[in-house]
Design a protein around this motif. Structure first.
Motif, PDB file in Angstrom:
ATOM      1  N   SER A   1       8.715  -3.861  -7.084  1.00  0.00           N
ATOM      2  CA  SER A   1       7.355  -4.253  -6.707  1.00  0.00           C
ATOM      3  C   SER A   1       6.668  -3.263  -5.768  1.00  0.00           C
ATOM      4  CB  SER A   1       7.386  -5.653  -6.083  1.00  0.00           C
ATOM      5  OG  SER A   1       7.406  -5.577  -4.693  1.00  0.00           O
ATOM      6  N   ASP A   2       7.418  -2.361  -5.145  1.00  0.00           N
ATOM      7  CA  ASP A   2       6.847  -1.446  -4.152  1.00  0.00           C
ATOM      8  C   ASP A   2       6.001  -2.248  -3.136  1.00  0.00           C
ATOM      9  OD1 ASP A   2       6.116   0.849  -2.782  1.00  0.00           O
ATOM     10  OD2 ASP A   2       4.519   1.405  -4.172  1.00  0.00           O
ATOM     11  N   GLY A   3       6.600  -3.308  -2.653  1.00  0.00           N
ATOM     12  CA  GLY A   3       5.901  -4.136  -1.660  1.00  0.00           C
ATOM     13  C   GLY A   3       4.628  -4.767  -2.222  1.00  0.00           C
ATOM     14  N   GLY A   4       4.585  -4.982  -3.529  1.00  0.00           N
ATOM     15  CA  GLY A   4       3.412  -5.607  -4.160  1.00  0.00           C
ATOM     16  C   GLY A   4       2.457  -4.594  -4.777  1.00  0.00           C
ATOM     17  N   TYR A   5       2.734  -3.303  -4.586  1.00  0.00           N
ATOM     18  CA  TYR A   5       1.823  -2.283  -5.128  1.00  0.00           C
ATOM     19  C   TYR A   5       2.143  -1.909  -6.581  1.00  0.00           C
ATOM     20  CZ  TYR A   5      -0.435  -1.859  -0.640  1.00  0.00           C
ATOM     21  OH  TYR A   5      -1.160  -2.131   0.488  1.00  0.00           O
ATOM     22  N   ALA A   6       2.985  -2.723  -7.229  1.00  0.00           N
ATOM     23  CA  ALA A   6       3.192  -2.554  -8.668  1.00  0.00           C
ATOM     24  C   ALA A   6       2.757  -3.888  -9.272  1.00  0.00           C
ATOM     25  CB  ALA A   6       4.652  -2.271  -8.966  1.00  0.00           C
TER      26      ALA A   6
ATOM     27  N   ASN B   1      -4.826   2.760  -8.980  1.00  0.00           N
ATOM     28  CA  ASN B   1      -4.238   3.932  -9.634  1.00  0.00           C
ATOM     29  C   ASN B   1      -3.213   3.604 -10.711  1.00  0.00           C
ATOM     30  OD1 ASN B   1      -3.666   6.904  -9.752  1.00  0.00           O
ATOM     31  ND2 ASN B   1      -1.637   6.164  -9.153  1.00  0.00           N
ATOM     32  N   HIS B   2      -2.553   2.452 -10.583  1.00  0.00           N
ATOM     33  CA  HIS B   2      -1.457   2.190 -11.519  1.00  0.00           C
ATOM     34  C   HIS B   2      -1.211   0.698 -11.687  1.00  0.00           C
ATOM     35  CE1 HIS B   2       0.126   3.248  -7.417  1.00  0.00           C
ATOM     36  NE2 HIS B   2       0.511   1.993  -7.497  1.00  0.00           N
ATOM     37  N   THR B   3      -0.425   0.381 -12.721  1.00  0.00           N
ATOM     38  CA  THR B   3       0.022  -1.009 -12.880  1.00  0.00           C
ATOM     39  C   THR B   3       1.544  -0.991 -12.912  1.00  0.00           C
ATOM     40  OG1 THR B   3       0.316  -1.059 -15.268  1.00  0.00           O
ATOM     41  CG2 THR B   3      -1.917  -1.433 -14.462  1.00  0.00           C
TER      42      THR B   3
ATOM     43  N   LEU C   1     -12.511  -4.422   0.658  1.00  0.00           N
ATOM     44  CA  LEU C   1     -11.562  -4.202  -0.432  1.00  0.00           C
ATOM     45  C   LEU C   1     -10.843  -2.887  -0.150  1.00  0.00           C
ATOM     46  CD1 LEU C   1     -10.649  -5.304  -3.240  1.00  0.00           C
ATOM     47  CD2 LEU C   1     -12.230  -3.644  -4.234  1.00  0.00           C
ATOM     48  N   ARG C   2      -9.528  -2.982  -0.043  1.00  0.00           N
ATOM     49  CA  ARG C   2      -8.744  -1.769   0.217  1.00  0.00           C
ATOM     50  C   ARG C   2      -8.399  -1.119  -1.120  1.00  0.00           C
ATOM     51  NH1 ARG C   2      -3.366  -0.114   0.307  1.00  0.00           N
ATOM     52  NH2 ARG C   2      -2.573   0.998   2.141  1.00  0.00           N
ATOM     53  N   ILE C   3      -8.991   0.007  -1.371  1.00  0.00           N
ATOM     54  CA  ILE C   3      -8.709   0.714  -2.626  1.00  0.00           C
ATOM     55  C   ILE C   3      -7.463   1.547  -2.401  1.00  0.00           C
ATOM     56  CG2 ILE C   3      -9.568   2.372  -4.304  1.00  0.00           C
ATOM     57  CD1 ILE C   3     -12.365   1.470  -3.716  1.00  0.00           C
ATOM     58  N   ASP C   4      -6.391   1.092  -3.033  1.00  0.00           N
ATOM     59  CA  ASP C   4      -5.108   1.738  -2.813  1.00  0.00           C
ATOM     60  C   ASP C   4      -5.068   3.103  -3.506  1.00  0.00           C
ATOM     61  OD1 ASP C   4      -2.264   1.524  -1.944  1.00  0.00           O
ATOM     62  OD2 ASP C   4      -1.911   1.665  -4.104  1.00  0.00           O
ATOM     63  N   ALA C   5      -4.594   4.083  -2.786  1.00  0.00           N
ATOM     64  CA  ALA C   5      -4.315   5.420  -3.332  1.00  0.00           C
ATOM     65  C   ALA C   5      -5.459   6.021  -4.163  1.00  0.00           C
ATOM     66  CB  ALA C   5      -3.020   5.356  -4.148  1.00  0.00           C
TER      67      ALA C   5
ATOM     68  N   GLY D   1     -11.228   3.228   1.506  1.00  0.00           N
ATOM     69  CA  GLY D   1     -10.467   4.160   0.661  1.00  0.00           C
ATOM     70  C   GLY D   1      -9.181   4.528   1.381  1.00  0.00           C
ATOM     71  N   GLU D   2      -8.067   4.122   0.802  1.00  0.00           N
ATOM     72  CA  GLU D   2      -6.777   4.424   1.458  1.00  0.00           C
ATOM     73  C   GLU D   2      -6.339   5.832   1.059  1.00  0.00           C
ATOM     74  OE1 GLU D   2      -2.247   4.406   1.624  1.00  0.00           O
ATOM     75  OE2 GLU D   2      -3.364   4.165  -0.236  1.00  0.00           O
ATOM     76  N   ALA D   3      -7.019   6.816   1.619  1.00  0.00           N
ATOM     77  CA  ALA D   3      -6.672   8.200   1.308  1.00  0.00           C
ATOM     78  C   ALA D   3      -5.904   8.769   2.492  1.00  0.00           C
ATOM     79  CB  ALA D   3      -7.934   9.004   1.069  1.00  0.00           C
TER      80      ALA D   3
ATOM     81  N   CYS E   1       1.559   1.093  10.304  1.00  0.00           N
ATOM     82  CA  CYS E   1       1.208   0.228   9.176  1.00  0.00           C
ATOM     83  C   CYS E   1       2.487   0.065   8.365  1.00  0.00           C
ATOM     84  CB  CYS E   1       0.081   0.840   8.365  1.00  0.00           C
ATOM     85  SG  CYS E   1       0.576   2.315   7.451  1.00  0.00           S
ATOM     86  N   HIS E   2       2.380  -0.443   7.152  1.00  0.00           N
ATOM     87  CA  HIS E   2       3.584  -0.679   6.352  1.00  0.00           C
ATOM     88  C   HIS E   2       4.176   0.623   5.820  1.00  0.00           C
ATOM     89  CE1 HIS E   2       0.452  -0.127   3.413  1.00  0.00           C
ATOM     90  NE2 HIS E   2       1.379   0.017   2.492  1.00  0.00           N
ATOM     91  N   ASP E   3       3.393   1.716   5.875  1.00  0.00           N
ATOM     92  CA  ASP E   3       3.861   2.975   5.313  1.00  0.00           C
ATOM     93  C   ASP E   3       4.484   3.856   6.385  1.00  0.00           C
ATOM     94  OD1 ASP E   3       3.414   2.625   2.594  1.00  0.00           O
ATOM     95  OD2 ASP E   3       1.298   3.167   2.759  1.00  0.00           O
ATOM     96  N   ASP E   4       4.950   4.988   5.928  1.00  0.00           N
ATOM     97  CA  ASP E   4       5.563   5.980   6.801  1.00  0.00           C
ATOM     98  C   ASP E   4       4.483   6.744   7.580  1.00  0.00           C
ATOM     99  OD1 ASP E   4       5.342   6.507   3.799  1.00  0.00           O
ATOM    100  OD2 ASP E   4       4.896   8.451   4.711  1.00  0.00           O
TER     101      ASP E   4
ATOM    102  N   ASN F   1      13.276   3.252   2.850  1.00  0.00           N
ATOM    103  CA  ASN F   1      13.481   2.855   4.261  1.00  0.00           C
ATOM    104  C   ASN F   1      12.204   2.430   4.984  1.00  0.00           C
ATOM    105  OD1 ASN F   1      12.305   5.224   5.252  1.00  0.00           O
ATOM    106  ND2 ASN F   1      14.276   6.272   5.535  1.00  0.00           N
ATOM    107  N   ARG F   2      11.052   2.410   4.275  1.00  0.00           N
ATOM    108  CA  ARG F   2       9.856   1.845   4.915  1.00  0.00           C
ATOM    109  C   ARG F   2      10.066   0.366   5.225  1.00  0.00           C
ATOM    110  NH1 ARG F   2       5.289   3.405   0.694  1.00  0.00           N
ATOM    111  NH2 ARG F   2       6.991   2.747  -0.672  1.00  0.00           N
ATOM    112  N   TRP F   3      11.047  -0.241   4.522  1.00  0.00           N
ATOM    113  CA  TRP F   3      11.314  -1.664   4.790  1.00  0.00           C
ATOM    114  C   TRP F   3      11.874  -1.896   6.187  1.00  0.00           C
ATOM    115  CZ3 TRP F   3       9.152  -5.414   2.134  1.00  0.00           C
ATOM    116  CH2 TRP F   3       8.708  -5.132   0.836  1.00  0.00           C
TER     117      TRP F   3
END
Ligand code: GLC
Length: 649
Positions: A139-144, A182-184, A280-284, A324-326, A393-396, A518-520
């Motif tokens: 799931s990549d933390g829900g990002y899939a 960006n992806h599903t 709205l957070r536009i991921d990647a 924009g999450e850039a 945040c949740h990322d590195d 290891n971001r978890w």
């Protein structure tokens, strides 16, 4: 330019839908006609060369119209109120928290009961980490995402999300969710149909019968997760094809050269808008356009697509801002606010990722010069846009700022980054931090950093050693880092758990769906018994919570902290101290932060460089008054301490 044909086309569509352009829907109609030329020209830039472009445009007009029809009266009213405020998101009265619903409190229903907790802290804006359906373990933390419109059973039902939004709206709170553009997931219906052999759906992704094009792409495409997901393509035996998978192998990149994909996704964006999403957070977004021979990041077409999305959203859901999450190089981040004609007409908000990383730099070195060297770029942000400011945040944490910034401070960029990585991963002798390196790329020597705010600030080691002095120092560091982001200008975003000092959680290593990432370690499961200790004076949890609470309340009451391009960086009088001045009409607030482990001395002259100086200052943090002294006398700031000094009239 005014486009008569398009005007007529819009009129016809609105008429056939029974839209009352003269009265009830007049504002919508006005916005539509005003934005139509931009929508048409952006659409043409991207899809104009393709057969069926006219049909694309008319479908887009219908989707925007339908979005307006489906927007509730209460959201239209809220849009109206937000427009009255002129850029509502610039306010100093918004503080956010980003959280995983399940790890925070189980599910969406329980979250309603936690609204009081946020209120106590002063948080009135929630970023829910992805809640739409995503396969467990991949799931990549829900990002899939496997279904963009179905809330994952883990969190509850769509009704629960709607109910939460309504409760939040009643409490004047704001909601942010993600659109994973960006992806599903490879379990999404489109990917499943592609696997079954459907040409239509194979065209929704970048699919290739052999390695010719993938190899061409690979020549210039970096790897995002080189350890856990090397390469950018995955072979799918069911369809006997390669598919582009920039992130994990189970995340298939959507093909925006296909206008059908854009239409599906803009429709989904409106679905979220009409749930009452405020941001709205536009991921990647950096990744949404691909071209061989390039890095496939930050391409001009990605910006055109975002601008197109922005103009469409502005017509039918004007109260919804776009983030924009850039997380890219400083110069590139800035472009997501729009450039030229589209300045402040692309993303309204972006993560201040450069600044976030630079704070970690300053904390490790005790030297603020690298951070200062970056400010002239960060300050380019256009009026009417804002930052999400954050420490974690949740990322590195990526150290992606420019080499020249490091050189400016007299350091060697390679050695400097090596030091930072060793310092935060706990390898450097005597470091207080304990984190880990994330996504180490042996080919490029690149690596990012994982670890919770508390552990990176030394709390984990201090508790382990039962060292109360070290505990106090780590709490000072935590509050210093938070304060520095809170007052910068932009929306502060707290990562859940950081308000109560959560250290790293290593249980992810026992879960096969997470152990490779290891971001978890810095995505805690909240223990509400531990959180209860925030109520007991003197506990670690209490000190951090109360400190954070106080920072928020200071920010809320001072108008100069709203983001109106009203920040001036103070000239560096002491390399250990970062300082900026925030102003509002004749209000002046000096914010000074000592990043070193020694007391820092600042001459009083610093308060005389920016117009007529007052004689007295009030520190909102220590609740203490100062008389401005002689130019050769000093204000002394304790190690890892800070002052929020208002000029007294
Ligand atoms: C964003 C998310 C990150 C995720 C990636 C792929 O960067 O913040 O957590 O892994 O997108 O969706």
């Amino acid at each position: 330019m005014y486009n008569h044909r398009l005007h007529q086309q819009i009129n016809n569509t609105l008429k056939s839908e029974g839209i009352d352009i003269a009265e009830a829907d007049n504002l919508f109609y006005t916005r539509f006609i005003a934005n139509a030329p931009a929508i048409a020209s952006l659409a043409k830039e991207i899809y104009g060369q393709q057969n069926g472009y006219e049909n694309f445009l008319s479908q887009l007009v219908s989707i925007i119209t339908k979005a307006h029809i489906n927007r509730s009266e209460s959201l239209k009213q809220r849009d109206f109120e937000k427009e009255q405020q002129d850029h509502w998101f610039l306010s100093n009265g918004i503080t956010g928290m980003s959280l995983y619903v399940d790890r925070f409190c189980g599910n969406l229903q329980n979250l309603v009961d936690k609204l009081d907790y946020f209120k106590t802290l002063g948080v009135n804006f929630l970023h829910l980490m992805p809640v739409f359906e995503s396969p467990e373990g991949e799931s990549d933390g829900g990002y899939a995402v496997s279904d963009f419109r179905k809330v994952d059973d883990r969190f509850g039902k769509l009704e629960d999300l709607k109910n939460l939004q309504q409760k939040m709206q009643q409490e004047n709170m704001y909601l942010m969710v993600d659109i994973v553009l960006n992806h599903t997931s490879h379990h999404h219906e489109w990917a499943k149909k592609a696997k079954e052999g459907s040409n239509k759906y194979q065209d929704y992704f970048y699919t290739y019968p052999d390695r010719v094009v993938p190899d061409e792409f690979e020549k210039s495409m970096p790897e995002i997760f080189p350890e856990s997901a090397p390469g950018n393509f995955t072979f799918i035996p069911e369809m006997n094809k390669w598919v582009m998978t920039v992130f994990h192998r189970y995340q298939w990149d959507l093909n925006y050269t296909n206008p059908g994909v854009f239409l599906e996704m803009i429709d989904t964006i409106f679905f979220y808008a009409n749930l009452g999403v405020d941001i709205l957070r536009i991921d990647a977004p950096a990744f949404i356009w691909k071209k061989t021979g390039t890095s496939c990041q930050n391409l001009p077409e990605a910006h055109t697509l975002l601008r197109l999305i922005k103009q469409c959203v502005h017509v039918a859901a004007p109260g919804m801002a776009l983030l924009g999450e850039a997380i890219v190089a400083p110069k590139e981040i800035m472009k997501y606010f729009g450039t030229g004609l589209y300045s402040a007409r692309e993303c309204d908000v972006a993560y201040n990722a450069t600044h976030m990383a630079l704070q970690w730099d300053a904390l490790a070195t005790g030297d603020t010069r690298v951070m200062l060297a970056a400010q002239h770029e960060i300050l380019q942000k256009p009026y009417g846009t804002t930052w999400i400011n954050y420490t974690r945040c949740h990322d590195d944490i990526g150290l992606g700022y420019e080499d020249y910034m490091i050189q400016h401070a007299g350091y060697n960029p390679f050695e400097h980054r090596k030091f930072l990585k060793e310092y935060y991963s706990g390898e450097y002798p005597g470091t207080a931090a304990c984190g880990a390196l994330f996504s180490v790329n042996p080919k490029t020597n690149d690596a990012r950093i994982s670890g919770s705010l508390a552990s990176l600030c030394g709390l984990e080691k201090a508790i382990e050693k039962n060292d109360s002095i070290a505990v106090d120092i780590s709490i000072r560091k935590i509050l210093l880092m938070q304060a520095h982001t809170f007052f910068l200008g932009g929306v502060p975003m707290i990562f859940y758990g950081d308000e109560a000092g959560y250290t790293n959680d290593y249980s992810y290593l026992q879960d096969a769906g997470k152990s490779y990432d290891n971001r978890w370690m810095h995505r805690p499961v909240i223990d509400w018994n531990k959180n209860k200790r925030i109520e007991t004076a003197g506990t670690i949890e209490n000190k951090i919570f109360a400190g954070t609470q106080k920072l928020i309340s200071i920010r809320n009451k001072i108008a100069a902290f709203a983001d109106h391009k009203n920040i001036t960086w103070l000239t560096p009088h002491n390399i250990h101290v970062a300082g900026y001045l925030r102003t509002d009409e004749d209000q002046k607030i000096y914010c000074l932060f000592n990043f070193s482990n020694q007391p820092a001395f600042i001459t009083w002259y610093i308060f005389k460089e920016h117009g007529p100086a007052a004689t007295k200052l009030y520190d909102h943090w220590q609740e203490k008054e100062y008389t401005i002294g002689n130019d050769y006398d000093y204000l002394i700031i304790e190690p890892y301490d800070f002052c929020i000094l208002e000029e007294l009239k």
